[in-house]
Enzyme design. Structure first.
Site, short mmCIF file in Angstrom:
data_model
loop_
_atom_site.label_atom_id
_atom_site.label_comp_id
_atom_site.label_asym_id
_atom_site.label_seq_id
_atom_site.Cartn_x
_atom_site.Cartn_y
_atom_site.Cartn_z
N CYS A 126 6.14 -5.25 0.52
CA CYS A 126 6.28 -3.91 -0.06
C CYS A 126 6.14 -2.83 1.02
CB CYS A 126 5.29 -3.75 -1.20
SG CYS A 126 5.79 -2.51 -2.38
N ARG A 178 12.78 3.35 0.14
CA ARG A 178 11.46 3.47 -0.50
C ARG A 178 11.62 3.79 -1.98
NH1 ARG A 178 8.34 7.84 1.09
NH2 ARG A 178 6.56 6.80 0.17
N GLU A 230 0.91 -11.96 -3.19
CA GLU A 230 -0.56 -12.05 -3.05
C GLU A 230 -1.29 -11.74 -4.35
OE1 GLU A 230 1.31 -9.70 -1.87
OE2 GLU A 230 0.33 -7.74 -2.10
N GLY A 276 0.86 -1.18 0.00
CA GLY A 276 0.00 0.00 0.00
C GLY A 276 0.89 1.22 0.00
N GLU A 277 0.71 2.08 0.95
CA GLU A 277 1.52 3.29 1.05
C GLU A 277 1.98 3.42 2.50
OE1 GLU A 277 3.00 5.43 -1.03
OE2 GLU A 277 3.74 6.14 0.89
N SER A 278 3.29 3.24 2.69
CA SER A 278 3.81 3.17 4.06
C SER A 278 3.60 4.47 4.84
CB SER A 278 5.30 2.80 4.03
OG SER A 278 6.03 3.76 3.29
N ILE A 299 5.77 -3.24 -7.45
CA ILE A 299 4.94 -2.06 -7.70
C ILE A 299 5.45 -0.92 -6.81
CG2 ILE A 299 2.59 -1.15 -7.67
CD1 ILE A 299 1.64 -4.18 -7.66
N ARG A 300 6.09 0.05 -7.42
CA ARG A 300 6.73 1.14 -6.65
C ARG A 300 7.47 0.55 -5.43
NH1 ARG A 300 3.30 4.30 -4.18
NH2 ARG A 300 1.56 2.89 -4.58
N HIS A 350 5.02 -8.63 -4.40
CA HIS A 350 3.65 -8.93 -3.98
C HIS A 350 3.21 -10.34 -4.36
CE1 HIS A 350 2.35 -4.77 -2.97
NE2 HIS A 350 3.25 -4.42 -3.86
N1 GLN Z 1 6.08 2.99 -2.46
C1 GLN Z 1 5.18 2.55 -1.43
C2 GLN Z 1 5.55 3.08 -0.06
O1 GLN Z 1 6.46 3.81 0.09
C3 GLN Z 1 5.08 1.04 -1.39
C4 GLN Z 1 4.40 0.50 -2.64
C5 GLN Z 1 3.66 -0.78 -2.44
O2 GLN Z 1 3.39 -1.23 -1.31
N2 GLN Z 1 3.26 -1.38 -3.54
O3 GLN Z 1 4.92 2.73 0.89
#
Ligand code: GLN
Length: 200
Positions: free
Chosen positions: A85, A114, A182, A53-55, A143-144, A180
Site C-alpha cells: 500500500c 494514490r 499482513e 500507512g500514509e506515504s 484500505i485507501r 495488506h
Molecule cells: N492512501 C495512503 C497513501 O497515500 C495509503 C493507504 C495505506 O497504506 N493503507 O499513502
C-alpha cells in the site's frame, strides 16, 4: 562448514504505519525481523518491508531521519524489498495524485496512483487469483489503496482486479501490493519476499 538455510535478518521500516503487523508476520514465518528507524539499523538487514500507512508522512520522515538516500542506495544495490500500500507508493518510480513536493524512493518502473479507489469505496476486500502464489485465491484487503499503471518492460503484474487494474507487481527483488496481506492470515507474499532474501 555446515550449510545454513536460516534467513538473514530482515527489517521493517518503522517510521509510521502498520509496521508491527509486518514484524509479527515475519517472526511467525521464522524470520529474525527487526524495526528499522535509522541508517545503522538498515545496514544490518538483508531485506526490508515497507508497510502501509500514509506515504506523504513516510516520505517526510524518511528525509527527516536521513534514511532516504541510504534506502535508495540499498534498493539500487538489489536489496529485496516488499512494499504494501503506502509501501508500494514509496517503491514506485512515478506517482499520480501526490501532494506537493512528495517524493518516493523509487525502484519499481511503474506509475502508482494514490487513493485510486476514491472516497466512497476507500476500503474493500476481494479474492484475487495469483497463479504465481498457488491455486488458492489470495484474500486481499484494500484500505485507501493505490493502483498500478504504466508498467515498464522489466516489471510483472502479479494480480489485477476484474476491471483490469493492477494491484500486485514485481520487478527483480522488488515486490509491491496495493493491499495488506499482513492483516490476513495468508502470508504467501511475505514468504515470497523471504525467498528473495535467502536467494540474494
Ligand atoms: N492512501 C495512503 C497513501 O497515500 C495509503 C493507504 C495505506 O497504506 N493503507 O499513502
Amino acid at each position: 562448514m555446515p550449510v545454513t538455510t536460516r534467513t538473514p535478518r530482515v527489517g521493517v521500516l518503522a517510521l509510521q504505519g502498520d509496521f508491527r503487523e509486518h514484524l509479527l508476520v515475519l517472526r511467525e514465518l521464522g524470520a529474525d525481523a527487526v524495526p528499522v528507524r535509522r541508517e545503522s539499523e538498515l545496514d544490518q538487514v538483508a531485506g526490508l518491508v515497507i508497510p502501509g500507512g500514509e506515504s506523504t508522512v513516510m516520505d517526510k520522515l524518511c528525509r527527516l531521519y536521513g534514511l532516504r538516500d541510504p534506502l535508495r542506495g540499498r534498493i539500487a544495490a538489489g536489496m529485496p524489498v516488499y512494499g504494501t500500500c503506502a509501501g508500494l507508493i514509496m517503491l514506485a518510480d512515478r506517482i499520480t495524485d501526490a501532494i506537493d513536493g512528495q517524493e518516493t524512493l523509487g525502484g519499481l518502473d511503474v506509475t502508482v496512483q494514490r487513493n485510486a479507489f476514491g472516497n466512497q469505496n476507500d476500503s474493500f476486500e476481494t479474492d484475487l487469483d495469483i497463479p504465481e502464489l498457488g491455486e488458492a485465491p489470495v484474500h486481499a484487503v484494500f484500505i485507501r489503496a493505490p493502483a498500478v499503471s504504466d508498467l515498464g518492460d522489466g516489471t510483472t503484474a502479479l494480480a489485477a482486479l476484474e476491471d483490469g487494474r493492477v494491484v500486485a507487481v514485481e520487478q527483480g527483488n522488488l515486490l509491491g501490493t496495493s493491499f495488506h496481506p499482513e492483516v490476513t492470515d495468508d502470508y504467501r507474499f511475505h514468504e515470497r519476499f523471504l525467498e528473495r532474501v535467502r536467494a540474494a
